[in-house]
Design a protein around this motif. Structure first.
Motif, PDB file in Angstrom:
ATOM      1  N   TYR A  30       0.831  -1.200   0.000  1.00  0.00           N
ATOM      2  CA  TYR A  30       0.000   0.000   0.000  1.00  0.00           C
ATOM      3  C   TYR A  30       0.868   1.253   0.000  1.00  0.00           C
ATOM      4  CZ  TYR A  30      -3.377   3.517   1.392  1.00  0.00           C
ATOM      5  OH  TYR A  30      -4.152   4.640   1.425  1.00  0.00           O
ATOM      6  N   LYS A  31       1.890   1.242   0.848  1.00  0.00           N
ATOM      7  CA  LYS A  31       2.742   2.438   0.944  1.00  0.00           C
ATOM      8  C   LYS A  31       3.524   2.680  -0.336  1.00  0.00           C
ATOM      9  CE  LYS A  31       2.608   2.838   5.807  1.00  0.00           C
ATOM     10  NZ  LYS A  31       3.081   2.436   7.110  1.00  0.00           N
ATOM     11  N   LEU A  34       1.083   4.121  -2.772  1.00  0.00           N
ATOM     12  CA  LEU A  34       0.728   5.497  -2.419  1.00  0.00           C
ATOM     13  C   LEU A  34       1.871   6.452  -2.783  1.00  0.00           C
ATOM     14  CD1 LEU A  34      -1.757   6.766  -1.113  1.00  0.00           C
ATOM     15  CD2 LEU A  34      -0.512   6.787   1.055  1.00  0.00           C
ATOM     16  N   ALA A  35       3.116   5.997  -2.540  1.00  0.00           N
ATOM     17  CA  ALA A  35       4.258   6.849  -2.851  1.00  0.00           C
ATOM     18  C   ALA A  35       4.331   7.112  -4.352  1.00  0.00           C
ATOM     19  CB  ALA A  35       5.547   6.193  -2.366  1.00  0.00           C
ATOM     20  N   ARG A  38       0.080   8.381  -5.411  1.00  0.00           N
ATOM     21  CA  ARG A  38      -0.415   9.521  -4.630  1.00  0.00           C
ATOM     22  C   ARG A  38      -1.847   9.409  -4.119  1.00  0.00           C
ATOM     23  NH1 ARG A  38       3.878  11.544  -3.403  1.00  0.00           N
ATOM     24  NH2 ARG A  38       2.604  13.072  -2.317  1.00  0.00           N
ATOM     25  N   GLU A  40      -5.306   7.513  -2.745  1.00  0.00           N
ATOM     26  CA  GLU A  40      -5.704   6.289  -2.046  1.00  0.00           C
ATOM     27  C   GLU A  40      -6.427   5.330  -2.993  1.00  0.00           C
ATOM     28  OE1 GLU A  40      -7.811   6.581   1.836  1.00  0.00           O
ATOM     29  OE2 GLU A  40      -9.103   4.979   1.060  1.00  0.00           O
ATOM     30  N   LEU A  44      -5.375   1.523  -3.936  1.00  0.00           N
ATOM     31  CA  LEU A  44      -6.205   0.338  -3.685  1.00  0.00           C
ATOM     32  C   LEU A  44      -6.388  -0.475  -4.963  1.00  0.00           C
ATOM     33  CD1 LEU A  44      -8.826   1.944  -1.299  1.00  0.00           C
ATOM     34  CD2 LEU A  44      -7.121   0.225  -0.689  1.00  0.00           C
ATOM     35  N   LEU A 108       6.794  16.796  -0.717  1.00  0.00           N
ATOM     36  CA  LEU A 108       8.048  17.073  -0.054  1.00  0.00           C
ATOM     37  C   LEU A 108       9.113  17.161  -1.136  1.00  0.00           C
ATOM     38  CD1 LEU A 108       7.910  14.547   2.901  1.00  0.00           C
ATOM     39  CD2 LEU A 108       7.453  17.007   2.957  1.00  0.00           C
ATOM     40  N   GLU A 111      10.319  13.881  -2.167  1.00  0.00           N
ATOM     41  CA  GLU A 111       9.370  13.121  -2.991  1.00  0.00           C
ATOM     42  C   GLU A 111       9.434  13.570  -4.436  1.00  0.00           C
ATOM     43  OE1 GLU A 111       5.465  11.663  -1.151  1.00  0.00           O
ATOM     44  OE2 GLU A 111       5.789  13.645  -0.266  1.00  0.00           O
ATOM     45  N   MET A 114      12.396  12.214  -6.010  1.00  0.00           N
ATOM     46  CA  MET A 114      12.183  10.791  -6.316  1.00  0.00           C
ATOM     47  C   MET A 114      11.393  10.633  -7.615  1.00  0.00           C
ATOM     48  SD  MET A 114      13.181   8.415  -3.993  1.00  0.00           S
ATOM     49  CE  MET A 114      11.961   7.141  -3.721  1.00  0.00           C
TER      50      MET A 114
END
Lengths: 173, 440
Positions: A30-31, A34-35, A38, A40, A44, A108, A111, A114
């Motif tokens: 999930y993380k 999300l990263a 962006r 949710e 999913l 951020l 981010e 990245m």
């Protein structure tokens, strides 16, 4: 039963073991999603698709102990494909819309840096620093020597630094 | 030497670790993905060509879609729930807006007759028919759990002996093979080249399962008057990446919409599939291609009829035909040439998407690699270097596995002039444009 045994049972076709194995990595998945994506709902959907792909591709997992690295890589590949598709849609659409959308997120600095990495650099950094995976494990799942992974990691960190510096430079103007 | 970056990254990681995560939704996503994986069969389709499957020179393009979600309108749901035994229809036709509209408008005819033979029961549930086609819904039930439910030797004939000009037919079950079950719901689609002249039919077929093999024969009569076809003459020529395409006409039937297109023979590209062709009304509602079943008839290389989901029961004020993406390769790459003596591909479209896995006199097996999803059967026919057609015994393709799938053709071994040429009917190469033409 060890985790390796659970994965081994899953590879042999035991559905309960497969679901159990997925449970242990779901937060990591999930993380990661999300990263990269962006939102949710996109994350999913990614989990749904990665579960699907993992189940279908489980027979190709040779070494049960690399399950986590293996499935996170499936997630990263999925995310990269999705981002490519989104980019294509944005290009075909109104460019103004795309810019508007990009500004909605407050990212951020790290981010953003990245996001501007090439796919492989981002993958290596995600695996190493986001999931604390060992160089050895990464090398095994990517099917390449550890030295190569180290070289990629060095290059990745170097471009990350450049991206961060560049950002700093811009903000001074 | 990257202390700063590493520190940044570890802060980022911590930040993500502290983010809340929607565990219930994650678990739900996992289960949905898992179920989808369980339901998808290993091999998508294996078609055996039967003499009467395609009449004349018409090749049918077939696609098998899979249900991802079921969305139904309240009207549909209430109509369906008012008739016992109809709920299952939802599952069978939820990927086809046209069929749902037909049901909603009570254009479906209930038959509901059953036959049982030695523990195997077939129920002919209902039928929807129009001037050029028929969709039959049926249920097969066995006393014991079976792994396979095959319907063989499917045949539809008129009761009075009138010739039915059958163009194509298919049998499709929505549950995958391989799972043990006592019940199978399925649809049978028949499409005709000439309008139906008769009302009474016999349907015969053999059901083969692991434990049973029984013949069935149903007599049925179409009782609802067949709705008249709406034809819109178009004769408009469009240009996509320099390729000229003429839309001749659009015929709207209750079961599907047929768009007749003609490609200019002088085009530099050979066009295969119109991937995203759709009708759009004044509210932006779209009727897309048939997602599961016959998507096109190819009258010849340059003349295709494309099938969309039907909006027959809607009366839009305005209607547009919209398309953006077509599969196409350079004319000279329309055949994949395989040297069967030396096991080599001699010619294929740009991009080296095809790799030869195995070749012998009697079969050619290839791997097709793509970056995007690609669920088409790429080959339509086979000929030798002298141009003699070779009748295919079978033509199969497997599901997408990380962008790769296996494609194979089997043919009787014999003395053929090498190299053999596989005619492409689909390929992962596209031309794109932005076409919107007014239909009404």
């Amino acid at each position: 039963m060890s985790f390796e045994e659970v994965v081994q049972k899953a590879i042999r076709g035991d559905d309960q073991s497969f679901l159990a194995a997925i449970q242990t990595v779901k937060i990591d998945l999930y993380k990661t999603a999300l990263a990269y994506l962006r939102k949710e709902e996109d994350a999913l959907e990614a989990i749904q698709e990665v579960t699907f792909r993992a189940y279908k591709g489980l027979k190709g997992l040779k070494e049960p102990s690399y399950f986590k690295t293996w499935i996170i890589r499936i997630m990263i590949n999925y995310c990269n494909d999705t981002l490519k598709k989104q980019r294509r849609i944005i290009l075909n659409d109104d460019l103004l819309d795309a810019e508007g959308e990009a500004e909605d997120h407050s990212l951020l600095e790290i981010e953003e840096a990245m996001q501007r990495l090439d796919e492989r650099s981002r993958e290596i950094i995600t695996l190493k620093y986001f999931h604390d995976l060992k160089i050895k494990d990464i090398a095994k799942t990517l099917d390449c020597p550890e030295g190569t992974v180290k070289t990629w990691l060095f290059k990745a960190l170097k471009s990350l630094r450049e991206n961060l510096d560049e950002k700093g430079g811009v903000s001074h103007v | 030497m990257f202390e700063k970056e590493e520190k940044n990254l570890s802060e980022l990681k911590k930040m993500y670790e502290n983010l809340p995560f929607p565990e219930d939704k994650i678990d739900e996503a996992i289960l949905t993905g898992f179920k989808k994986a369980k339901e998808m069969p290993e091999v998508i389709v294996k078609t055996r060509r039967k003499k009467w499957l395609f009449s004349g020179l018409i090749a049918a393009v077939f696609i098998i879609g899979f249900l991802t979600s079921i969305r139904v309108s309240p009207v549909f749901a209430s109509y369906v729930s008012s008739i016992p035994g109809m709920e299952k229809l939802v599952e069978l036709i939820s990927d086809n807006k046209g069929l749902m509209l037909a049901v909603e408008n009570e254009y479906i005819q209930e038959i509901n007759t059953a036959q049982e033979k030695n523990g195997l029961k077939v129920t002919f549930d209902s039928v929807i028919a129009d001037e050029k086609g028929m969709v039959i819904f049926q249920t097969i039930e066995a006393k014991k759990k079976q792994e396979k439910f095959y319907v063989n030797d499917l045949k539809l004939e008129s009761a009075d002996g009138t010739e039915l000009e059958l163009g194509s037919y298919s049998y499709g079950a929505h549950k995958p093979h391989g799972e043990l079950r006592t019940k199978e719901m399925a649809t049978m689609d028949f499409f005709f080249e000439e309008p139906l002249k008769t009302k009474e039919f016999t349907l015969t077929f053999t059901v083969e399962t692991n434990d049973y093999e029984e013949d069935f024969r149903f007599l049925f009569t179409l009782e609802k008057p067949l709705k008249a076809t709406k034809t819109i003459e178009m004769n408009k020529t469009i240009l996509i990446e320099g390729q000229k395409i003429t839309i001749k006409n659009i015929k709207i039937y209750p079961l599907r919409v047929a768009v007749h297109v003609v490609m200019d023979p002088e085009n530099s590209k050979k066009i295969f599939t119109f991937e995203d062709i759709r009708l759009v009304d004044e509210n932006g509602e779209a009727w897309t291609k048939i997602a599961n079943g016959f998507t096109a008839s190819q009258l010849n290389d340059n003349e295709h009829i494309l099938y969309l989901q039907s909006n027959y029961f809607k009366e839009p004020k305005e209607l547009y035909l919209v398309m953006n993406k077509l599969q196409a390769v350079d004319q000279e790459d329309a055949y994949v040439k395989v040297d069967i003596e030396n096991g080599k591909i001699i010619n294929q479209p740009i991009g080296d998407h095809l790799v030869l896995l195995d070749v012998k006199n009697g079969s050619i097996i290839l791997k097709l690699k793509t970056e995007e999803e690609f669920n088409y059967s790429p080959f339509s026919s086979l000929r030798d270097a002298d141009g003699n057609e070779i009748e295919l015994n079978s033509n199969y393709w497997t599901e997408d596995n990380n962008g790769e799938r296996e494609i194979g053709v089997e043919f009787p071994s014999g003395s053929y002039k090498n190299p053999l040429e596989l005619k492409l009917s689909a390929f992962p190469a596209w031309i794109e444009g932005d076409i919107k033409i007014k239909v009404k």
